[in-house]
Design an enzyme around this catalytic site. Structure first.
Site, PDB file in Angstrom:
ATOM      1  N   ASP A   1     -17.488  -0.878   2.185  1.00  0.00           N
ATOM      2  CA  ASP A   1     -16.088  -1.211   1.934  1.00  0.00           C
ATOM      3  C   ASP A   1     -15.465  -0.248   0.907  1.00  0.00           C
ATOM      4  O   ASP A   1     -14.774  -0.676  -0.024  1.00  0.00           O
ATOM      5  CB  ASP A   1     -16.010  -2.669   1.460  1.00  0.00           C
TER       6      ASP A   1
ATOM      7  N   HIS B   1       0.842  -1.202   0.000  1.00  0.00           N
ATOM      8  CA  HIS B   1       0.000   0.000   0.000  1.00  0.00           C
ATOM      9  C   HIS B   1       0.878   1.254   0.000  1.00  0.00           C
ATOM     10  O   HIS B   1       0.548   2.260  -0.622  1.00  0.00           O
ATOM     11  CB  HIS B   1      -0.924   0.024   1.221  1.00  0.00           C
TER      12      HIS B   1
END
Lengths: 385, 115
Positions: free
Chosen positions: A273, A180
């Protein structure tokens, strides 16, 4: 740059003359060695980035990080001692031996394996390409069921022991979190809808590569599971996700059923989400798995390079769709291994198997830059989902 | 007092864990209910903004809770991003998570055989 057909070795990537001069004049022996080992140095791309960033004065940025900064792992593990009082206490720093605390040692090893994948395979010096320290905090909170990347560091819970074990147990989850960070530096890809699902998928891809490389597994041998070992025996399931077979990782009374699709026809439209970032990531995940398996050998060698190259493509927008990323991977395959070669075909075919068609003419189009000759064509239509 | 707790985010999306959970303080053990009442007032829950905590640039996989409380004709929702910095809000969230877990365990006599 010309590619000889069938030439598959990525080291042929060119070391530009100015850079060779720079290193020859100023580099240490080690830097010279790094320069020679560094892969995927594509001068055209670097120039494109500069043009696009509007910073022509930033000539220094033409020199890739790994060549000017000594590649050195700098890991620090903190113990938060089951509180939320970050950062906690330093319990292991670079070069120190095992502590006997599995969470600490797994975090240390996982950070190292991730650093090594980026460093040794992709020629990248850490998350930011510039030797960024790798920091992990373990034993966060009590019974904490998560691991996350807060933009600068990784935080791991011990799990509640009922559903989840400690989150350091799965090295691919460690790789996932660090990836990430890489995506943030190279992309970024907004953490929302398709671009967010791509962001998630890239983390799964590189997390899985960390694990496969640590286990010395070929694409064929790898299980392509993300987070195997995280569930306790109470859970009906094997892992958080399956890249090979999205939607099959778990089916449990408490957790529910793995909601991941593996094909565009099953794309999930949701506001939960962040718009399904952990759900629809199954689609690009499966494309990577198919491409890597089709190409054979170690997944990080060709498929991994292609995906990494696509992530670094300056044309990657923060709101990129699956299809635009797919195109970048096809172009990257052609650029790295030759247009029309097996790699390009395998990548294109993998995307088409998940319902994303990258047309032949579009893939190779020169899209960038002032004065570039753009072929006449109708305006781009949205992908047919 | 009626409480709804919704969990989102984290390293994976679990449909079973994402379902909103509801509790009536009347159904909870008296000491838990009392602690929650106190926690709500200590945290000045009804004066809190709709979202507390913003994700840093590039952050990912963080858990987010939406707490909705109805009490005496008032209704308020606050979205909390972990880690929660403010100590009273953090304490309240911990209380609610714990209460939910106990509530769930007593409701389902968990774990069931065969699991």
């Amino acid at each position: 740059m010309r590619h000889s057909p069938g030439h598959r070795h990525s080291l042929h990537c060119i070391l530009p003359p100015y850079l060779a001069r720079e290193i020859a004049q100023n580099g240490s022996a080690q830097q010279r060695a790094y320069a020679l080992r560094t892969i995927a140095v594509d001068t055209t791309f670097r120039a494109m980035r500069l043009v696009r960033s509007g910073m022509p004065q930033a000539t220094r940025r033409l020199i890739p990080g790994p060549m000017v900064v000594e590649s050195q792992k700098q890991r620090t593990i903190y113990d938060v001692k089951n509180t939320q009082a970050l950062p906690g206490t330093v319990v292991r720093t670079e070069g120190q031996g095992d502590t006997g605390d599995p969470a600490v040692d797994e975090a240390y090893t996982g950070l190292g394996a991730t650093y090594d994948l980026y460093g040794e395979v992709f020629g990248r010096n850490s998350i930011d390409g510039n030797g960024m320290q790798l920091i992990a905090h373990v034993h966060y909170d009590e019974n904490y069921d998560n691991a996350f990347w807060d933009g600068e560091r990784m935080v791991f819970g011990d799990g509640d022991g009922d559903l989840f074990n400690r989150f350091t147990i799965a090295v691919d989850v460690i790789g996932h979190e660090l990836a990430h960070g890489v995506t943030e530096h190279e992309g970024p890809l907004a953490y929302f809808l398709q671009s967010g699902a791509l962001n998630e998928s890239l983390s799964d891809v590189f997390g899985s590569l960390v694990k496969q490389r640590l286990l010395n597994q070929t694409a064929e041998q790898a299980d392509w599971l993300i987070g195997a070992g995280l569930f306790t025996d109470n859970v009906e399931g094997v892992s958080l996700r399956s890249m090979k077979d999205p939607g099959t990782a778990y089916d449990d009374d408490v957790l529910g059923k793995d909601p991941q699709p593996g094909h565009m026809r099953d794309f999930v439209s949701t506001w939960e989400d962040n718009g399904g970032v952990h759900i629809n990531s199954g689609i690009p995940n499966r494309a990577f798995c198919i491409a890597a398996t089709q190409l054979g050998g170690y997944a990080w060698e060709r498929a991994g390079h292609i995906w990494y190259e696509a992530l670094r493509d300056p044309r990657l927008r923060s709101n990129s769709s699956f299809l635009s990323f797919a195109r970048l991977t096809v172009m990257a395959a052609g650029r790295l291994y030759g247009t029309g070669q097996d790699e390009e075909k395998a990548v294109r075919d993998a995307w088409s198997q998940v319902g994303l068609r990258v047309s032949r003419e579009r893939a190779g189009e020169p899209v960038w830059g002032p004065g570039a000759q753009l072929p006449k064509q109708p305006p781009q239509r949205p992908p047919a989902h | 007092m009626r409480i709804e707790l919704k969990r989102e985010g984290g390293v994976a999306f679990f449909p079973g864990l994402a379902r909103p959970r509801s509790m009536e303080t009347g159904e909870l053990p008296p000491e838990t209910a009392e602690a929650i009442q106190r926690g709500v007032s200590d945290a000045r829950f009804f004066e809190q903004p709709a979202t507390v905590g913003t994700a840093a640039r590039g952050a990912a996989d963080q858990t987010r809770y939406t707490v909705t409380i109805e009490d005496g004709g008032r209704r308020h929702s606050v979205q909390l991003l972990e880690p929660v910095e403010e100590p009273h809000l953090r304490a309240l969230l911990e209380l609610l998570k714990k209460a939910d877990k106990e509530h769930r365990a007593s409701a389902h006599a968990h774990p069931s055989p065969g699991r």
